[in-house]
Write an enzyme that holds these catalytic residues in place. Structure first.
Site, PDB file in Angstrom:
ATOM      1  N   LYS A 202     -47.285 -34.236 -21.132  1.00 20.18           N
ATOM      2  CA  LYS A 202     -48.550 -33.548 -20.884  1.00 20.18           C
ATOM      3  C   LYS A 202     -49.685 -34.544 -21.089  1.00 20.18           C
ATOM      4  O   LYS A 202     -49.898 -35.045 -22.194  1.00 20.18           O
ATOM      5  CB  LYS A 202     -48.700 -32.353 -21.823  1.00 20.18           C
ATOM      6  CG  LYS A 202     -49.972 -31.555 -21.607  1.00 20.18           C
ATOM      7  CD  LYS A 202     -50.000 -30.348 -22.534  1.00 20.18           C
ATOM      8  CE  LYS A 202     -51.261 -29.523 -22.355  1.00 20.18           C
ATOM      9  NZ  LYS A 202     -51.284 -28.348 -23.252  1.00 20.18           N
ATOM     10  N   LYS A 255     -47.100 -32.211 -16.697  1.00 23.19           N
ATOM     11  CA  LYS A 255     -48.361 -31.525 -16.494  1.00 23.19           C
ATOM     12  C   LYS A 255     -49.493 -32.538 -16.628  1.00 23.19           C
ATOM     13  O   LYS A 255     -49.549 -33.241 -17.642  1.00 23.19           O
ATOM     14  CB  LYS A 255     -48.508 -30.414 -17.541  1.00 23.19           C
ATOM     15  CG  LYS A 255     -49.803 -29.617 -17.437  1.00 23.19           C
ATOM     16  CD  LYS A 255     -49.888 -28.574 -18.544  1.00 23.19           C
ATOM     17  CE  LYS A 255     -51.194 -27.792 -18.425  1.00 23.19           C
ATOM     18  NZ  LYS A 255     -51.343 -26.795 -19.508  1.00 23.19           N
TER      19      LYS A 255
END
Length: 330
Positions: A202, A255
């Site tokens: 992330k 992400k």
């Protein structure tokens, strides 16, 4: 050398001339089952409030979310990813309500499980929506995140989701050791069937802006660059993924998606676990804005962006376009 004759022998275009030929030779395909729909939950009844920075996306009370789940089931979308959005007076320094058995997400899990057992229920496990300071966990006296205290609360949160009937817990705070802590807690609490989808990779991205508006989760001071990844780093993604796999996760996530297709491909080539990608709020809103300005065709650009994620190696895609894309795909 007769270039004309050489050209006639090698014409890839011959395989593109007929629509049936193109369909037959297509290497990658999208289907509704590839999609997971994020859902923002709020307290109340009959609440369906549009998010200004994400046109077409709404905050839902549980009864409204159930209608959204019905639409997902009807279209063959695989699952929903749940986020709780609390009013400010309900937040505290550690995010206590995130592990309340009668909490918003916990009640939503039970309602969805009772009404739509065929739908995968995924619960985001983090604290930024629940803490008054907006950071992803417990802070120490200096304002830095206390990972050990945060891990203990993650265990409480994961168990509360499992007891409510969740299928998958998805820790998103980039806390070192989060997968191991959650796996140990779930197993000790007799929930070995609950899977862990780790937000393993992330990045500290600029594309999260609309989400923080939707979830009311922007940090009140500082930023999250001390625990989310530097967008410049590629090798580090493999290290993060490897650690989470060693700790026992069942799936890994990248992400955002659009600016990190190379990372999705790297993970796909280096691990045997399912690799998911999150087409985040900024990606959604950019396409919306361009389409509303008449600069892009929404349907074709959305489907192309999703196909790019699939082609890069994403086994499933978390996207706010899940319902629309399912309709477009027929």
């Amino acid at each position: 050398m007769n270039l004309l004759n050489l050209s006639s022998r090698h014409e890839p275009r011959r395989l593109r001339r007929h629509p049936a030929m193109r369909r037959m030779l297509r290497e990658h395909h999208l289907r509704a089952a590839d999609f997971i729909l994020p859902v923002f939950l709020v307290e109340g009844d009959g609440v369906r409030t549009e998010i200004s920075s994400m046109p077409g996306v709404f905050r839902h009370s549980i009864d409204s979310a159930l209608q959204l789940c019905a639409e997902a089931v009807a279209r063959g979308v695989s699952g929903v990813l749940l986020f709780g959005v609390l009013e400010e007076h309900c937040k505290d320094a550690v995010g206590t309500l995130s592990w309340d058995a009668a909490g918003l997400v916990q009640r939503a899990i039970r309602a969805i499980r009772d009404n739509y057992p065929q739908l995968l229920i995924i619960a985001d496990a983090c604290f930024c929506e629940y803490t008054a300071h907006g950071h992803c966990g417990v802070l120490d006296a200096g304002g830095d995140r206390d990972d050990y205290a945060t891990l203990e609360n993650l265990q409480r949160q994961a168990i509360s989701y499992a007891e409510a009937g969740v299928d998958i817990v998805a820790p998103s705070g980039m806390v070192d050791g989060m997968v191991m802590a959650i796996r140990e807690a779930l197993d000790a609490a007799q929930h070995p069937q609950v899977s862990i989808l780790s937000y393993a990779v992330k990045y500290a991205s600029a594309f999260y802006g609309p989400f923080r508006d939707a979830a009311d989760s922007a940090p009140q001071f500082g930023d999250r660059k001390g625990y989310q990844m530097d967008p410049a780093n590629r090798r580090e993604a493999f290290r993060e993924m490897t650690l989470d796999i060693q700790e026992g996760c069942d799936m890994v996530m990248v992400k955002p998606a659009m600016a990190y297709l190379d990372i999705i491909r790297d993970l796909r080539e280096r691990c045997d676990l399912p690799v998911l990608a999150y087409q985040v709020s900024g990606e959604y809103s950019m396409l919306q804005a361009a389409a509303r300005a008449g600069w892009l065709d929404l349907q074709s650009s959305v489907l192309e962006s999703l196909l790019g994620i699939k082609r890069a190696g994403g086994d499933a895609i978390i996207t706010y376009y899940a319902l629309a894309a399912a309709d477009w795909l027929g």
